[in-house]
Design a protein around this motif. Structure first.
Motif, short mmCIF file in Angstrom:
data_model
loop_
_atom_site.label_atom_id
_atom_site.label_comp_id
_atom_site.label_asym_id
_atom_site.label_seq_id
_atom_site.Cartn_x
_atom_site.Cartn_y
_atom_site.Cartn_z
N UNK A 83 97.84 68.48 43.93
CA UNK A 83 99.17 67.98 43.57
C UNK A 83 99.99 67.65 44.81
N UNK A 84 99.89 68.49 45.84
CA UNK A 84 100.60 68.22 47.09
C UNK A 84 100.22 66.85 47.66
N UNK A 85 98.93 66.56 47.60
CA UNK A 85 98.39 65.34 48.21
C UNK A 85 98.65 64.12 47.33
N UNK A 86 98.35 64.25 46.03
CA UNK A 86 98.43 63.11 45.13
C UNK A 86 99.86 62.74 44.77
N UNK A 87 100.79 63.71 44.87
CA UNK A 87 102.19 63.41 44.58
C UNK A 87 102.69 62.27 45.47
N UNK A 88 102.19 62.22 46.70
CA UNK A 88 102.65 61.20 47.64
C UNK A 88 101.55 60.20 48.00
N UNK A 89 100.45 60.27 47.26
CA UNK A 89 99.34 59.33 47.48
C UNK A 89 98.98 59.19 48.95
N UNK A 90 98.71 60.34 49.57
CA UNK A 90 98.32 60.33 50.98
C UNK A 90 96.96 59.66 51.14
N UNK A 91 96.85 58.82 52.16
CA UNK A 91 95.56 58.19 52.46
C UNK A 91 94.66 59.14 53.25
N UNK A 92 95.27 59.89 54.18
CA UNK A 92 94.49 60.78 55.03
C UNK A 92 95.14 62.16 55.04
N UNK A 93 94.28 63.19 55.06
CA UNK A 93 94.76 64.56 55.12
C UNK A 93 93.98 65.30 56.21
N UNK A 94 94.62 65.58 57.36
CA UNK A 94 93.93 66.34 58.42
C UNK A 94 93.71 67.78 57.97
N UNK A 95 92.46 68.24 58.02
CA UNK A 95 92.14 69.60 57.60
C UNK A 95 91.05 70.18 58.50
N UNK A 96 90.93 71.49 58.46
CA UNK A 96 89.79 72.14 59.08
C UNK A 96 88.58 72.02 58.18
N UNK A 97 87.41 72.31 58.72
CA UNK A 97 86.19 72.15 57.93
C UNK A 97 86.16 73.03 56.69
N UNK A 98 86.88 74.16 56.74
CA UNK A 98 86.89 75.05 55.59
C UNK A 98 87.68 74.48 54.41
N UNK A 99 88.42 73.38 54.65
CA UNK A 99 89.23 72.77 53.59
C UNK A 99 88.61 71.48 53.04
N UNK A 100 87.47 71.07 53.56
CA UNK A 100 86.86 69.82 53.11
C UNK A 100 86.59 69.84 51.61
#
Length: 449
Positions: free
Chosen positions: A150-167
């Protein structure tokens, strides 16, 4: 693609920071500094948010969560985040996010959540202890990936920087978005499918004992807390080998050198390596590391301390950021409500508005106590839109008095500050700040009270 997504010329990048602790040097070098640097790149529309709903999953201490929200916000601002350029907000200040979370929950298969790494790790740990597989597992932990989606899709983010544990969580967000698009899109994509961004060149700092710097290992170096004295005391504890001054040191094997390199220019790092290999003593090397780090974060620490001493400044920035975020979230949520059948047809809605015009809908000023026990007011327009949040006051009578005075005042000549905010003052005291483009709405709402 929906209207809230950015054009191909701009890439929306979204980063969340969980508010359950105090940032340390490893957080700064590994996440804060590179994220701020990337936010200044041309064509990047950066969203940064304090994930305080997420904090409730792992922290049951209200005071700790409240303090962490302030500390993390102050850290990012002091570290150079341009809050005018980016959208910087608290997750809990955007009510559309939990609403979207419920919509996404209703299309997410339980089997998908069963495969989440954090949940599986808890089940495995319980199996080893011989207790019920779900012992200690809350729905917050189990459903964490849906809230992240919901955090990501609410703003239709194209890219989300994450650590490998969040892939895995990003892959789940894509799966959930595709399912929602299929069910409710009617031939169009309501949600952009976010891409994972793994920054391989971002520094992972070693802690005092050489392992990854982490509060879990109790091996961190403070960023701002405790000042230069605490920084020097922590650096003094960095584990080194037993080679004496004058003896050549193996720079590549020394995590003190790894720390130094994370803050040094190429030339500085080369000179430090040569000095170590030439016999520089560990005590002098640690002092050089302190001096290098202090040169970068010392000026930031002063701003951090000033912000922490004036939480109202942090609050004003976060409220302005929330308003900016909601300018994206609110119209998009209208589309989503209509898509799932929670909106009436436009003609019926328009008819109801016309029929109800003049039948009691009016602006409202709502008073309440904040988490610090002080009094605040929220001003709502006749259509229910929130226009502003007042400053905190110890005396509710004074708060009400200033609001009444401003209802009679001429606000047309007020000038916006560098952050695009207008200060609403009476008798030399600030009642609230609001976005410059909201001043006329605020004036009308106050006059109608």
């Amino acid at each position: 693609m929906n209207s809230s997504a950015k054009s191909p010329a701009q890439t929306r990048v979204l980063t969340g920071i969980t508010t359950s602790g105090t940032p340390h040097l490893g957080n700064y070098a590994g996440a804060i500094r590179p994220a701020i640097q990337s936010s200044t790149e041309p064509g990047v529309d950066a969203f940064f948010f304090l994930a305080d709903f997420h904090a409730l999953i792992k922290c049951a201490d209200p005071a700790r969560v409240a303090q962490s929200r302030m500390e993390i916000a102050a850290t990012w601002i002091a570290a150079g985040l341009d809050t005018d350029r980016v959208t910087f907000y608290r997750q809990s200040d955007v009510p559309e996010i939990p609403e979207l979370c419920w919509m996404l929950t209703c299309v997410t298969a339980k089997g998908l959540m069963n495969r989440a790494h954090a949940y599986k790790a808890s089940v495995d740990a319980n199996a080893l202890k011989g207790v019920d597989p779900d012992d200690g597992v809350t729905m917050g932990l189990f459903s964490y990936p849906v809230l992240m989606a919901a955090d990501i899709l609410m703003f239709n983010a194209h890219r989300v920087p994450v650590g490998r544990d969040q892939i895995q969580h990003l892959e789940m967000a894509r799966d959930i978005a595709q399912r929602f698009n299929h069910l409710y899109g009617r031939g169009r994509d309501l949600f952009v499918l976010p891409e994972v961004q793994i920054d391989e060149d971002v520094a992972t700092l070693p802690g005092l004992d050489g392992r990854k710097m982490s509060k879990s290992y109790n091996n961190t170096i403070p960023l701002f807390e405790g000042g230069a004295k605490a920084l020097k005391a922590a650096v003094a504890q960095i584990v080194t080998d037993s080679r004496l001054p004058g003896e050549p040191k193996d720079a590549e094997a020394a995590h003190l050198f790894t720390l130094y390199r994370a803050f040094a220019t190429t030339r500085q790092a080369a000179e430090f390596r040569a000095a170590l290999e030439g016999g520089l003593g560990w005590g002098d090397a640690k002092q050089a590391l302190c001096d290098l780090i202090e040169a970068e974060i010392g000026p930031m620490r002063a701003q951090y301390a000033d912000l922490m001493a004036h939480p109202d400044r942090i609050e004003a920035i976060l409220q302005a950021g929330a308003e900016k975020a909601r300018r994206v979230a609110m119209p998009f949520m209208d589309q989503l409500r209509e898509a799932v059948g929670l909106r009436q047809p436009a003609a019926a809605t328009a008819g109801k508005k016309a029929a109800g015009a003049g039948k009691g809908a009016k602006a409202r000023l709502v008073s309440f106590r904040d988490e610090d026990g002080r009094f605040r007011q929220r001003l709502f327009a006749a259509d229910g839109a929130e226009l502003l949040l007042s400053e905190p006051f110890e005396d509710p009578k004074l708060l009400n008095q200033l609001g009444r005075q401003l209802a009679q005042a001429d606000l047309s000549a007020l000038q916006a500050d560098a952050q695009g905010l207008v200060s609403l003052e009476a008798d030399g005291q600030r009642w609230a700040r609001c976005a410059a483009d909201r001043v006329e709405q605020v004036r009308q709402a106050l006059a109608a009270l």
